[in-house]
Scaffold this active site. Structure first.
Site, PDB file in Angstrom:
ATOM      1  N   ASP A   1       9.336   3.026   2.156  1.00  0.00           N
ATOM      2  CA  ASP A   1       8.113   3.786   2.459  1.00  0.00           C
ATOM      3  C   ASP A   1       7.793   3.582   3.941  1.00  0.00           C
ATOM      4  OD1 ASP A   1       5.592   4.788   2.883  1.00  0.00           O
ATOM      5  OD2 ASP A   1       4.697   3.938   1.073  1.00  0.00           O
TER       6      ASP A   1
ATOM      7  N   PHE B   1       0.858  -1.189   0.000  1.00  0.00           N
ATOM      8  CA  PHE B   1       0.000   0.000   0.000  1.00  0.00           C
ATOM      9  C   PHE B   1       0.892   1.235   0.000  1.00  0.00           C
ATOM     10  CE2 PHE B   1      -2.299   3.615   1.561  1.00  0.00           C
ATOM     11  CZ  PHE B   1      -3.464   3.543   0.820  1.00  0.00           C
TER      12      PHE B   1
ATOM     13  N   LYS C   1       2.187  11.002   7.256  1.00  0.00           N
ATOM     14  CA  LYS C   1       1.332  10.739   8.418  1.00  0.00           C
ATOM     15  C   LYS C   1       1.800  11.475   9.682  1.00  0.00           C
ATOM     16  CE  LYS C   1      -1.305   6.885   6.768  1.00  0.00           C
ATOM     17  NZ  LYS C   1      -0.853   5.998   5.720  1.00  0.00           N
TER      18      LYS C   1
HETATM   19  C1  LIG Z   1      -0.998   6.080   4.273  1.00  0.00           C
HETATM   20  C2  LIG Z   1       0.113   5.574   3.446  1.00  0.00           C
HETATM   21  C3  LIG Z   1       0.459   6.171   2.225  1.00  0.00           C
HETATM   22  C4  LIG Z   1      -0.358   7.289   1.608  1.00  0.00           C
HETATM   23  O1  LIG Z   1      -0.457   8.406   2.420  1.00  0.00           O
HETATM   24  P1  LIG Z   1      -1.612   9.507   2.139  1.00  0.00           P
HETATM   25  O2  LIG Z   1      -1.243  10.637   3.044  1.00  0.00           O
HETATM   26  O3  LIG Z   1      -2.912   8.863   2.508  1.00  0.00           O
HETATM   27  O4  LIG Z   1      -1.538   9.856   0.702  1.00  0.00           O
HETATM   28  C5  LIG Z   1       1.566   5.687   1.549  1.00  0.00           C
HETATM   29  N1  LIG Z   1       2.282   4.668   2.039  1.00  0.00           N
HETATM   30  C6  LIG Z   1       1.979   4.053   3.204  1.00  0.00           C
HETATM   31  C7  LIG Z   1       2.833   2.956   3.689  1.00  0.00           C
HETATM   32  C8  LIG Z   1       0.877   4.477   3.940  1.00  0.00           C
HETATM   33  O5  LIG Z   1       0.549   3.849   5.072  1.00  0.00           O
END
Ligand SMILES: *Cc1c(COP(=O)(O)O)cnc(C)c1O
Length: 405
Positions: free
Chosen positions: A232, A147, A261
């Site tokens: 990520d 994700f 986040k």
């Molecule tokens: C939440 C998330 C994203 C995307 O972040 P947004 O601020 O919702 O665009 C990307 N990578 C990971 C691992 C995430 O948990």
């Protein structure tokens, strides 16, 4: 004088959303109107322990005093300049964030998906300018069940059909390999490979933790093959796992680190690509940008977040409370819990389908005053604010025991 607005009930507000809000979410039927620390309160004044913490955007809890103070102070001085001009907050934020992560340079963006998109662009440019990949041939290797966000390019390499269906045509240039499989990763890397892009722990997939040695193996492999490692850490980073970054559990430093986040303290969207100078240095004026990226309000809040993390207190809390979390979940094994995966203050819990779906368990927990979110059918994710107390955590685990019984 107009009459005071009629106070609307939770049920009324939920009904009112239906015709006017896009239906891209299926929220629990709770309408939150205020929050502090690990607690939220609904319109009727009922209190709930927040065991989701905005998918880790609220690692420091709701309205942490130091973060709110930084935001208030900045609101009274300067909120936006655009990057057409300098602002007096950005240099300090970038210096401290680079130092915290052991990297050199920062590209400030807003949302997580933008950080991922930016990381992909930087890796491709690096591949053409530094590695010498022929024009438009660069590939990026990613993991199944990833994700990384919701843009058209990012869903192009998702393996979740719900996230993709109806959104094509997709962006080419990605190769998908199984997660936690170094041999498959090695086989997918060739002379066109710009980067390997991975979550050090797959959060949305259900808090999937790779085998010990996998992340170090990815680092060794990408270095040996001459491609970049993009981690990520938008959900796994900034204290959640008991370290500042999840890659630290294997002493790995990636070439590009994606943060989001919790970087915005639960107040404003703040994301960043943090990288080595040889990599992020490929960007020149006009090649990439964002109107809001690096704005002074975001930089002031982001700086206050970095200051909280510099104390080490939140990483320590996540590690210590993680022991309580694992202990509580272990006691539920065979009693409605089939299995769980946990690191720091973060767990994916597989519920016995005979007891209920993840959604049903989430609704029952809500009625017990605990908010969680299901993922993938029968899994619930626990990720409370790192400010939660051991007593509160034990209370939430007690509620879970009750609803499973
Ligand atoms: C939440 C998330 C994203 C995307 O972040 P947004 O601020 O919702 O665009 C990307 N990578 C990971 C691992 C995430 O948990």
């Amino acid at each position: 004088m107009t009459a005071p607005a009629q106070t609307r009930s939770s049920a009324d507000l939920i009904r009112a959303e239906e015709p006017v809000l896009a239906h891209n979410y299926h929220p629990l039927p709770v309408v939150v109107s205020r929050a502090e620390g690990a607690w939220v309160e609904d319109v009727e004044g009922r209190r709930y322990l927040d065991m989701l913490a905005g998918y880790s955007a609220l690692n420091f809890g709701h309205r942490h005093p130091a973060l709110i103070e930084a935001a208030h102070a900045q609101l009274d001085r300067l909120t936006l300049t655009s990057r057409a001009f300098h602002n007096d907050k950005l240099a300090g934020f970038a210096e401290r964030l680079a130092a915290l992560t052991g990297l050199d340079m920062v590209l400030p963006m807003n949302t997580g998906a933008e950080a991922v998109e930016s990381g992909i662009k930087v890796a491709r440019k690096w591949a053409y300018e530094v590695k010498g990949v022929p024009a438009d041939q660069a590939t990026i290797v990613v993991a199944a069940d990833n994700f990384h966000g919701r843009t058209t390019t990012i869903v192009s390499f998702s393996t979740d059909e719900t996230a993709r269906q109806g959104f094509g045509p997709f962006t080419p240039g990605f190769r998908i390999v199984p997660y936690n499989d170094l041999a498959a990763l090695e086989a997918a890397i060739d002379e066109t490979t710009a980067a390997v892009l991975l979550e050090p722990i797959q959060g949305e997939a259900g808090v999937l933790i790779p085998d010990q040695g996998y992340l170090a193996g990815v680092r060794e492999l990408t270095s040996r093959k001459g491609c970049l490692f993009i981690a990520d850490e938008i959900q796994s980073g900034l204290g959640r796992t008991g370290r500042t970054l999840a890659v630290e559990h294997e002493s790995v430093v990636p070439d590009l680190l994606l943060l989001g986040k919790a970087l915005g303290g639960g107040i404003v969207p703040v994301s960043a690509v943090v990288a080595r100078r040889e990599v992020l240095g490929v960007l020149r004026p006009g090649e990439h940008g964002s109107t809001f990226g690096g704005n002074p309000l975001a930089a002031a809040v982001g700086m206050a977040v970095v200051e909280l993390l510099e104390t080490g207190e939140f990483q320590r809390r996540a590690a210590e409370l993680g022991v309580v979390l694992r202990g509580g979940l272990s006691a539920l094994l065979g009693k409605g819990v089939l299995g769980f995966r946990a690191r720091g203050l973060w767990a994916g819990v597989d519920i016995d389908p005979a007891v209920g779906t993840g959604r049903e368990i989430s609704e029952r927990l809500m009625r017990e005053g605990v908010l969680v979110k299901d993922t993938h059918g029968s899994t619930i994710r626990l990720a409370p604010p790192l400010t939660i107390t051991a007593e509160e955590l034990t209370e939430a685990l007690g509620a879970l025991e009750k609803v499973l019984g």
